[in-house]
Scaffold this motif. Structure first.
Motif, PDB file in Angstrom:
ATOM      1  N   GLY A 192       0.828  -1.131  -0.001  1.00 45.07           N
ATOM      2  CA  GLY A 192       0.094  -0.140   0.134  1.00 45.07           C
ATOM      3  C   GLY A 192       0.743   1.211  -0.113  1.00 45.07           C
ATOM      4  N   GLY A 193       1.992   1.108  -0.095  1.00 44.99           N
ATOM      5  CA  GLY A 193       2.797   2.267  -0.162  1.00 44.99           C
ATOM      6  C   GLY A 193       2.953   3.041  -1.630  1.00 44.99           C
ATOM      7  N   ALA A 194       3.204   4.261  -1.440  1.00 43.91           N
ATOM      8  CA  ALA A 194       3.247   5.188  -2.814  1.00 43.91           C
ATOM      9  C   ALA A 194       4.596   5.397  -3.021  1.00 43.91           C
ATOM     10  N   LEU A 195       4.864   5.184  -4.282  1.00 41.79           N
ATOM     11  CA  LEU A 195       6.219   5.498  -4.908  1.00 41.79           C
ATOM     12  C   LEU A 195       6.279   6.448  -6.069  1.00 41.79           C
ATOM     13  N   LEU A 196       6.725   7.774  -5.721  1.00 40.08           N
ATOM     14  CA  LEU A 196       6.529   8.959  -6.539  1.00 40.08           C
ATOM     15  C   LEU A 196       7.985   9.192  -7.313  1.00 40.08           C
ATOM     16  N   LEU A 197       7.999   9.030  -8.786  1.00 41.71           N
ATOM     17  CA  LEU A 197       9.141   9.030  -9.490  1.00 41.71           C
ATOM     18  C   LEU A 197       9.100  10.598 -10.121  1.00 41.71           C
ATOM     19  N   GLU A 198      10.321  10.912 -10.640  1.00 43.91           N
ATOM     20  CA  GLU A 198      10.626  12.225 -11.129  1.00 43.91           C
ATOM     21  C   GLU A 198       9.847  13.321 -10.133  1.00 43.91           C
ATOM     22  N   THR A 199      10.110  13.203  -8.905  1.00 45.49           N
ATOM     23  CA  THR A 199       9.501  14.087  -8.091  1.00 45.49           C
ATOM     24  C   THR A 199      10.534  14.695  -6.946  1.00 45.49           C
ATOM     25  N   CYS A 200      10.544  16.115  -6.879  1.00 45.20           N
ATOM     26  CA  CYS A 200      11.524  16.712  -6.203  1.00 45.20           C
ATOM     27  C   CYS A 200      11.013  17.151  -4.971  1.00 45.20           C
ATOM     28  N   ALA A 201      11.769  16.734  -3.803  1.00 47.20           N
ATOM     29  CA  ALA A 201      11.482  17.394  -2.608  1.00 47.20           C
ATOM     30  C   ALA A 201      11.909  18.782  -2.529  1.00 47.20           C
ATOM     31  N   GLU A 202      11.031  19.712  -2.331  1.00 47.79           N
ATOM     32  CA  GLU A 202      11.605  21.216  -2.391  1.00 47.79           C
ATOM     33  C   GLU A 202      11.905  21.407  -1.093  1.00 47.79           C
ATOM     34  N   ARG A 203      11.312  21.367   0.009  1.00 47.69           N
ATOM     35  CA  ARG A 203      11.414  21.939   1.206  1.00 47.69           C
ATOM     36  C   ARG A 203      10.789  20.989   2.214  1.00 47.69           C
ATOM     37  N   LEU A 204      11.719  20.893   3.276  1.00 45.74           N
ATOM     38  CA  LEU A 204      11.096  20.207   4.542  1.00 45.74           C
ATOM     39  C   LEU A 204      10.333  21.199   5.449  1.00 45.74           C
ATOM     40  N   VAL A 205       9.211  20.865   6.131  1.00 41.34           N
ATOM     41  CA  VAL A 205       8.266  21.624   6.482  1.00 41.34           C
ATOM     42  C   VAL A 205       8.664  21.312   8.202  1.00 41.34           C
TER      43      VAL A 205
END
Length: 210
Positions: free
Chosen positions: A124-137
């Protein structure tokens, strides 16, 4: 921007991130894994062994200034790590000498990362490809997730009980290498995937990490 809640947000889908994700879903946690590349695996796709120093004495000789707790974990928990790889049905060879001082096991890293990906998705986990983490909240001094830019350019906010950065270093970024390794290191051939450009380093330091 929509928000999604998960137990664990993992930034980086190489061997470390996929291992964490697979173990987490097996323990019943909700997981989202973010990867800037078009596929999983990172630099693990160029590797063929799991290995470490065979004893605390050898580890201390080879890495005298390393963090003591981490050095101890690398030696003492190595057999547990090998057992985990085998538990997924990946063939692991008998131990052998690696380089001049190490000891480790050859295994198919491509099969391993593909198996971890399957475990994450099946759980049930999500895997997001070509995705950039822009900022930690950060809220009240605590990281509570991250803002992401998805492959289609839209942005989303993932709230997480824990956030794990597993992005593989900054050896692909000449500026960071010059600042932290040597001014001429940019002339060396890159020995990793091209996405190891310090994304995790920048995320952490901008959020106040030392």
């Amino acid at each position: 921007m929509r928000a999604e809640d998960v137990d664990l947000l993992i930034i980086g889908a190489g061997m470390a991130g996929l291992t964490a994700g697979a173990r987490a879903v097996r323990n019943g946690l909700s997981v989202t894994v973010v990867e800037i590349g078009a596929d999983v695996g990172g630099s693990a796709l160029f590797a063929g062994y799991a290995w470490t120093a065979p004893s605390h004495d050898v580890m201390d000789q080879q890495n005298p200034y390393g963090d003591t707790a981490l050095k101890r974990a690398l030696v003492e928990r190595f057999p547990e790590g090998v057992s985990w790889i085998r538990s997924l049905g990946v063939d692991v060879k008998d131990a052998q000498r690696v380089l001049s001082f190490g000891r480790g096991h050859q295994f198919d890293t491509h099969q391993y990362v593909a198996t971890c990906r399957h475990v994450i998705r099946r759980g049930g986990g999500a895997l997001l490809l070509e995705t950039c983490a822009e900022r930690l909240v950060v809220e009240d001094g605590v990281v509570t997730g991250a803002e992401l830019r998805l492959a289609d350019g839209t942005r989303t906010h993932v709230r997480a009980g824990s956030t794990l950065i597993t992005t593989g270093g900054f050896q692909g970024d000449p500026e960071l290498c010059a600042a932290h390794v040597h001014p001429r290191v940019g002339g060396m051939r890159l020995r990793s995937n091209p996405f190891s450009r310090g994304g995790g380093y920048r995320l952490a330091t901008r959020a106040g990490s030392d």
